[in-house]
Design a protein around this motif. Structure first.
Motif, PDB file in Angstrom:
ATOM      1  N   ALA A  94       0.856  -1.184   0.000  1.00 18.37           N
ATOM      2  CA  ALA A  94       0.000   0.000   0.000  1.00 18.37           C
ATOM      3  C   ALA A  94       0.893   1.235   0.000  1.00 18.37           C
ATOM      4  N   GLU A  95       0.323   2.353  -0.379  1.00 21.65           N
ATOM      5  CA  GLU A  95       1.040   3.612  -0.190  1.00 21.65           C
ATOM      6  C   GLU A  95       1.150   3.890   1.310  1.00 21.65           C
ATOM      7  N   PHE A  96       2.195   4.609   1.686  1.00 23.16           N
ATOM      8  CA  PHE A  96       2.457   4.842   3.105  1.00 23.16           C
ATOM      9  C   PHE A  96       1.257   5.450   3.818  1.00 23.16           C
ATOM     10  N   VAL A  97       0.569   6.410   3.176  1.00 23.65           N
ATOM     11  CA  VAL A  97      -0.549   7.095   3.834  1.00 23.65           C
ATOM     12  C   VAL A  97      -1.750   6.167   4.011  1.00 23.65           C
ATOM     13  N   ASP A  98      -1.740   4.998   3.371  1.00 20.52           N
ATOM     14  CA  ASP A  98      -2.831   4.043   3.509  1.00 20.52           C
ATOM     15  C   ASP A  98      -2.504   2.912   4.488  1.00 20.52           C
ATOM     16  N   ILE A  99      -1.344   2.984   5.134  1.00 20.03           N
ATOM     17  CA  ILE A  99      -0.951   1.975   6.120  1.00 20.03           C
ATOM     18  C   ILE A  99      -1.213   2.536   7.517  1.00 20.03           C
ATOM     19  N   GLU A 100      -1.973   1.810   8.321  1.00 23.60           N
ATOM     20  CA  GLU A 100      -2.263   2.271   9.670  1.00 23.60           C
ATOM     21  C   GLU A 100      -1.002   2.166  10.538  1.00 23.60           C
ATOM     22  N   PRO A 101      -0.827   3.063  11.514  1.00 23.13           N
ATOM     23  CA  PRO A 101       0.367   3.031  12.354  1.00 23.13           C
ATOM     24  C   PRO A 101       0.606   1.682  13.027  1.00 23.13           C
ATOM     25  N   GLU A 102      -0.462   1.028  13.493  1.00 23.01           N
ATOM     26  CA  GLU A 102      -0.276  -0.268  14.154  1.00 23.01           C
ATOM     27  C   GLU A 102       0.150  -1.343  13.150  1.00 23.01           C
ATOM     28  N   GLU A 103      -0.243  -1.184  11.885  1.00 25.53           N
ATOM     29  CA  GLU A 103       0.200  -2.119  10.851  1.00 25.53           C
ATOM     30  C   GLU A 103       1.674  -1.918  10.539  1.00 25.53           C
ATOM     31  N   PHE A 104       2.080  -0.676  10.439  1.00 25.66           N
ATOM     32  CA  PHE A 104       3.495  -0.376  10.197  1.00 25.66           C
ATOM     33  C   PHE A 104       4.350  -0.910  11.344  1.00 25.66           C
ATOM     34  N   LYS A 105       3.854  -0.722  12.561  1.00 29.33           N
ATOM     35  CA  LYS A 105       4.575  -1.218  13.735  1.00 29.33           C
ATOM     36  C   LYS A 105       4.704  -2.730  13.699  1.00 29.33           C
ATOM     37  N   ILE A 181      25.099 -11.413   5.252  1.00 26.32           N
ATOM     38  CA  ILE A 181      23.756 -11.076   4.773  1.00 26.32           C
ATOM     39  C   ILE A 181      23.694 -11.347   3.281  1.00 26.32           C
ATOM     40  N   VAL A 182      22.545 -11.851   2.831  1.00 27.60           N
ATOM     41  CA  VAL A 182      22.349 -12.201   1.429  1.00 27.60           C
ATOM     42  C   VAL A 182      21.198 -11.367   0.875  1.00 27.60           C
ATOM     43  N   HIS A 183      21.507 -10.495  -0.084  1.00 26.65           N
ATOM     44  CA  HIS A 183      20.486  -9.604  -0.651  1.00 26.65           C
ATOM     45  C   HIS A 183      19.834 -10.264  -1.862  1.00 26.65           C
ATOM     46  N   MET A 184      18.518 -10.413  -1.775  1.00 20.84           N
ATOM     47  CA  MET A 184      17.749 -11.168  -2.759  1.00 20.84           C
ATOM     48  C   MET A 184      17.091 -10.265  -3.797  1.00 20.84           C
ATOM     49  N   PRO A 185      16.828 -10.832  -4.974  1.00 20.30           N
ATOM     50  CA  PRO A 185      16.013 -10.150  -5.974  1.00 20.30           C
ATOM     51  C   PRO A 185      14.537 -10.463  -5.738  1.00 20.30           C
ATOM     52  N   ALA A 186      13.683 -10.173  -6.710  1.00 19.12           N
ATOM     53  CA  ALA A 186      12.281 -10.575  -6.626  1.00 19.12           C
ATOM     54  C   ALA A 186      12.194 -12.090  -6.716  1.00 19.12           C
ATOM     55  N   VAL A 187      11.412 -12.698  -5.822  1.00 20.22           N
ATOM     56  CA  VAL A 187      11.349 -14.157  -5.731  1.00 20.22           C
ATOM     57  C   VAL A 187       9.895 -14.608  -5.796  1.00 20.22           C
ATOM     58  N   ASN A 188       9.673 -15.719  -6.473  1.00 22.07           N
ATOM     59  CA  ASN A 188       8.340 -16.296  -6.641  1.00 22.07           C
ATOM     60  C   ASN A 188       7.916 -17.051  -5.384  1.00 22.07           C
ATOM     61  N   THR A 189       7.428 -16.316  -4.412  1.00 21.77           N
ATOM     62  CA  THR A 189       6.968 -16.923  -3.161  1.00 21.77           C
ATOM     63  C   THR A 189       5.467 -16.675  -2.992  1.00 21.77           C
ATOM     64  N   PRO A 190       4.823 -17.393  -2.057  1.00 25.75           N
ATOM     65  CA  PRO A 190       3.373 -17.211  -1.866  1.00 25.75           C
ATOM     66  C   PRO A 190       2.990 -15.870  -1.250  1.00 25.75           C
ATOM     67  N   GLN A 191       3.965 -15.066  -0.836  1.00 22.54           N
ATOM     68  CA  GLN A 191       3.644 -13.836  -0.109  1.00 22.54           C
ATOM     69  C   GLN A 191       2.704 -12.913  -0.876  1.00 22.54           C
ATOM     70  N   PHE A 192       2.754 -12.954  -2.205  1.00 24.15           N
ATOM     71  CA  PHE A 192       1.950 -12.024  -2.991  1.00 24.15           C
ATOM     72  C   PHE A 192       0.469 -12.386  -2.966  1.00 24.15           C
ATOM     73  N   GLY A 193       0.163 -13.555  -2.437  1.00 24.79           N
ATOM     74  CA  GLY A 193      -1.225 -13.941  -2.249  1.00 24.79           C
ATOM     75  C   GLY A 193      -1.676 -13.930  -0.820  1.00 24.79           C
ATOM     76  N   TRP A 194      -0.749 -13.592   0.114  1.00 26.16           N
ATOM     77  CA  TRP A 194      -1.179 -13.601   1.510  1.00 26.16           C
ATOM     78  C   TRP A 194      -0.764 -12.341   2.285  1.00 26.16           C
ATOM     79  N   VAL A 195       0.066 -11.489   1.709  1.00 28.17           N
ATOM     80  CA  VAL A 195       0.430 -10.255   2.395  1.00 28.17           C
ATOM     81  C   VAL A 195      -0.740  -9.268   2.334  1.00 28.17           C
ATOM     82  N   LEU A 196      -0.974  -8.561   3.427  1.00 25.93           N
ATOM     83  CA  LEU A 196      -2.026  -7.558   3.460  1.00 25.93           C
ATOM     84  C   LEU A 196      -1.823  -6.559   2.324  1.00 25.93           C
ATOM     85  N   SER A 197      -2.834  -6.385   1.502  1.00 24.15           N
ATOM     86  CA  SER A 197      -2.710  -5.515   0.334  1.00 24.15           C
ATOM     87  C   SER A 197      -3.910  -4.590   0.224  1.00 24.15           C
TER      88      SER A 197
END
Length: 334
Positions: A94-105, A181-197
């Motif tokens: 979401a855009e930052f202004v659409d994320i509630e403070p408790e969600e960001f926390k 630390i290992v910096h990753m690229p875009a990865v095909n994981t299930p997160q795009f179907g379960w992350v709050l959007s």
């Protein structure tokens, strides 16, 4: 890794799931930490089928006491921990202004403090023995923020700073405990179907997309070669981070123009999709999401940049031989 004790957080799905399986295939004893018990059972079956030993430990990484107890139980049942891999995260699209403070926390508590908690527990166990490896799962977004992921980018930037600070302290004391630390690229994981959007369309990784096994191989390699301060996986990660060093302002404008569309498919978002910010997604629908998302047909099964990192000695030797041959040829022509 045969017989070594490894802890993987976020092991119920995505990169964590693929990483647990990769360590299991090496014959490791793998403690699996995550909230989702359905996914944890599936991960434990994966590790066992691959040839390892599994211990599923339902744990909320935002809860330090729970993480500490999971670490102690892993040592009681599997033995002294050799490797701790931090993967667990959550996010909000979401855009930052659409994320509630408790969600960001909450994103910060899981994604950043979860790594802090895991690292502290691992160090408390490893430092008295003066050995062990801690691997942080980073991201290109740990060094370059993009739109629609302010909470996640902020947490990953914090992990980068935390990693650098901790590494210098361990070097100061001459500790035998290693961190990388290992910096990753875009990865095909299930997160795009379960992350709050709150996006109008279905979220997707920014192409090019890599399979989670690529990330798992990188984490496995880093655990076995932890002296390097960090690894970059995927050509897109390298290109993004180099561009950010040279022309960060230009990259700001480029991402402002392309970053919204590139993170969404053409399909409308399902308003009833699960969201794992406050509770595990598999706890809502009883589904084991596994390691892969829905972008298999568009995902790369290998990273040439990772291959180069794994074969640095061979490439360096080849370069030196080539240079020596060139010098010899030049002398012969004189």
């Amino acid at each position: 890794m045969a017989g070594r004790v490894v802890v993987v957080t976020g092991a119920s799905g995505g990169i964590g799931r693929a990483t647990a399986r990769a360590f299991g295939a090496q014959g490791a004893k793998v403690a699996l930490l995550a909230r989702g018990e359905v996914g944890l059972r599936g991960a434990a079956e994966d590790v066992t089928a691959a040839g390892g030993q599994a211990l599923a430990l339902p744990t909320d990484m935002a809860d330090y006491d729970a993480v500490r107890e999971a670490g102690r139980r892993a040592e009681r049942e599997l033995g002294p921990i050799d490797v701790w891999v931090n993967v667990a995260f959550s996010s909000v699209f979401a855009e930052f202004v659409d994320i509630e403070p408790e969600e960001f926390k909450r994103v910060t508590e899981v994604t950043y403090l979860g790594f802090v908690h895991g690292t502290r527990v691992a160090l408390d166990l490893m430092l008295p023995r003066d050995r062990g490896v801690i691997v942080q799962t980073g991201s290109a977004l740990a060094k370059r923020g993009i739109p629609l992921q302010s909470a996640y980018c902020g947490a990953k930037h914090a992990i980068q700073g935390f990693h650098e600070s901790l590494r210098t302290e361990l070097l100061h004391h001459g500790s035998g405990v290693r961190v990388t630390i290992v910096h990753m690229p875009a990865v095909n994981t299930p997160q795009f179907g379960w992350v709050l959007s709150r996006l109008p369309k279905q979220a997707q990784p920014v192409p090019p997309i890599y399979q989670p096994e690529v990330a798992a191989r990188a984490l496995l390699y880093a655990a076995d070669h932890p002296k390097r301060r960090e690894y970059w996986v995927g050509g897109s990660t390298v290109a993004t981070l180099l561009a950010n060093k040279v022309v960060p302002g230009l990259l700001d404008h480029y991402l402002a123009r392309t970053g919204f569309e590139s993170q969404q498919t053409d399909q409308r978002r399902d308003p009833d999709q699960p969201a794992n910010l406050w509770r595990p997604a598999d706890g809502e629908d009883g589904r084991d999401y596994g390691a892969h998302g829905v972008f298999d047909e568009r995902s790369h099964p290998r990273s040439y940049q990772l291959w180069a990192a794994e074969h640095r000695a061979v490439l360096a030797a080849g370069a030196l031989l080539g240079l020596a041959g060139l010098r010899l040829l030049c002398r012969m022509r004189r």
